[in-house]
Design an enzyme around this catalytic site. Structure first.
Site, PDB file in Angstrom:
ATOM      1  N   GLN A   1       0.884  -1.380   0.225  1.00  0.00           N
ATOM      2  CA  GLN A   1       0.129  -0.231   0.197  1.00  0.00           C
ATOM      3  C   GLN A   1       0.287   1.101  -0.036  1.00  0.00           C
ATOM      4  O   GLN A   1       0.666   2.406  -0.637  1.00  0.00           O
ATOM      5  CB  GLN A   1      -0.892   0.198   1.547  1.00  0.00           C
ATOM      6  CG  GLN A   1      -1.730  -1.138   1.559  1.00  0.00           C
ATOM      7  CD  GLN A   1      -2.733  -0.506   2.247  1.00  0.00           C
ATOM      8  OE1 GLN A   1      -2.362  -1.696   3.524  1.00  0.00           O
ATOM      9  NE2 GLN A   1      -3.856  -0.358   2.244  1.00  0.00           N
TER      10      GLN A   1
ATOM     11  N   HIS B   1      -6.827  -9.527   5.261  1.00  0.00           N
ATOM     12  CA  HIS B   1      -6.758  -8.734   5.032  1.00  0.00           C
ATOM     13  C   HIS B   1      -6.064  -8.255   4.251  1.00  0.00           C
ATOM     14  O   HIS B   1      -5.979  -7.765   3.193  1.00  0.00           O
ATOM     15  CB  HIS B   1      -8.058  -7.237   5.495  1.00  0.00           C
ATOM     16  CG  HIS B   1      -8.033  -5.695   4.648  1.00  0.00           C
ATOM     17  ND1 HIS B   1      -9.145  -5.779   4.004  1.00  0.00           N
ATOM     18  CD2 HIS B   1      -6.789  -4.495   4.116  1.00  0.00           C
ATOM     19  CE1 HIS B   1      -8.688  -3.686   3.765  1.00  0.00           C
ATOM     20  NE2 HIS B   1      -7.587  -3.908   3.837  1.00  0.00           N
TER      21      HIS B   1
HETATM   22  O1  K1U Z   1      -6.093  -0.372   4.406  1.00  0.00           O
HETATM   23  C1  K1U Z   1      -5.822  -1.592   5.441  1.00  0.00           C
HETATM   24  O2  K1U Z   1      -5.548  -2.259   5.041  1.00  0.00           O
HETATM   25  C2  K1U Z   1      -6.477  -1.010   6.452  1.00  0.00           C
HETATM   26  C3  K1U Z   1      -7.846  -0.975   7.096  1.00  0.00           C
HETATM   27  C4  K1U Z   1      -7.410  -2.289   7.343  1.00  0.00           C
HETATM   28  C5  K1U Z   1      -9.252  -3.094   8.103  1.00  0.00           C
HETATM   29  C6  K1U Z   1      -9.998  -2.855   9.177  1.00  0.00           C
HETATM   30  C7  K1U Z   1     -11.236  -2.905   8.935  1.00  0.00           C
HETATM   31  C8  K1U Z   1     -11.246  -4.617   8.407  1.00  0.00           C
HETATM   32  C9  K1U Z   1     -10.230  -4.585   7.679  1.00  0.00           C
HETATM   33  C10 K1U Z   1      -9.507  -3.827   7.366  1.00  0.00           C
HETATM   34  C11 K1U Z   1      -8.014  -0.472   8.181  1.00  0.00           C
HETATM   35  O3  K1U Z   1      -7.821   0.621   9.051  1.00  0.00           O
HETATM   36  S1  K1U Z   1      -9.883   0.652   7.917  1.00  0.00           S
HETATM   37  C12 K1U Z   1      -9.589   1.873   8.439  1.00  0.00           C
HETATM   38  C13 K1U Z   1     -10.483   1.461   9.751  1.00  0.00           C
HETATM   39  O4  K1U Z   1      -9.436   2.196  10.987  1.00  0.00           O
HETATM   40  C14 K1U Z   1     -11.451   0.555  10.326  1.00  0.00           C
HETATM   41  C15 K1U Z   1     -11.996   1.109   9.923  1.00  0.00           C
HETATM   42  C16 K1U Z   1     -13.462  -0.565  10.199  1.00  0.00           C
HETATM   43  C17 K1U Z   1     -13.332  -0.694  11.068  1.00  0.00           C
HETATM   44  C18 K1U Z   1     -12.065  -0.406  12.194  1.00  0.00           C
HETATM   45  C19 K1U Z   1     -10.913   0.383  11.327  1.00  0.00           C
HETATM   46 ZN    ZN Z   2      -6.527  -2.318   2.883  1.00  0.00          ZN
END
Ligand code: K1U
Ligand code: ZN
Length: 169
Positions: free
Chosen positions: A51, A133
């Protein structure tokens, strides 16, 4: 330490497949520091090296409430999985988009830590979602790939439009 630029979907480098790290050196330590700083600054709970345009199998994760429990995964592999869970996922490379994805509920995964030692760990809930993920990112996969073509196209167009507006502003 330095803040790194996060690639935004549909950037073609998000499709790169990351290479294994041979030996954990100062270079990886520096990368991990910068990735952790970038993840915390963006209020994320995970970040894969792909990323930030680095083709190495390196991930940082912190799902703690106080952002004080950093997990560093080098060459991570999922070696077992059980059950299914649906979670509304987000992604720092797909800003302002959240969508439900089905993944394994419990996983066993193996990785090298910052000392280069092999660790085997179990996870469930949000940590299991996040590990799956982030490993997807290392394999050139983005969570929107699990959505219908129609939804994905809509997200693609929206983000291309925002990117265009930002590049002329
Ligand atoms: O971009 C990424 O890979 C990071 C991603 C990780 C993720 C969050 C939620 C589910 C699966 C993977 C994030 O951090 S997204 C932003 C975020 O802080 C968040 C979003 C949803 C729930 C909890 C946190
Ligand atoms: Zn992601």
């Amino acid at each position: 330490m330095a803040l790194l630029d996060i690639l935004v979907y549909p950037h073609p480098r998000l499709r790169d497949i990351a290479s294994k790290v041979d030996t954990v050196t100062d270079e990886e330590h520096e990368l991990v520091k910068n990735m952790a700083e970038t993840m915390y600054a963006a209020s994320g709970i995970g970040l894969a090296a792909i990323q930030v345009g680095v083709g190495k199998r390196v991930i940082v994760i912190d799902i703690s409430d106080n952002s004080d429990d950093l997990l560093v995964l080098i060459n991570p592999e999922i070696i077992g999985g059980m059950g299914n869970q649906v979670y509304e996922e987000g992604c720092l490379s797909v800003p302002e988009v959240y969508a439900k994805v089905t993944r394994a509920e419990e996983i066993t995964f193996r990785y090298l830590n910052l000392e280069g030692k092999s660790v085997t760990q179990n996870a469930d809930g949000l940590l299991a979602v996040c590990v799956q993920h982030e490993i997807d990112h290392l394999d050139g996969k983005v969570f929107v790939d699990y959505l219908s073509r129609m939804k994905r196209d809509r997200i693609r167009k929206k983000l291309l439009k925002i990117n265009k507006q930002e590049s002329v502003a």
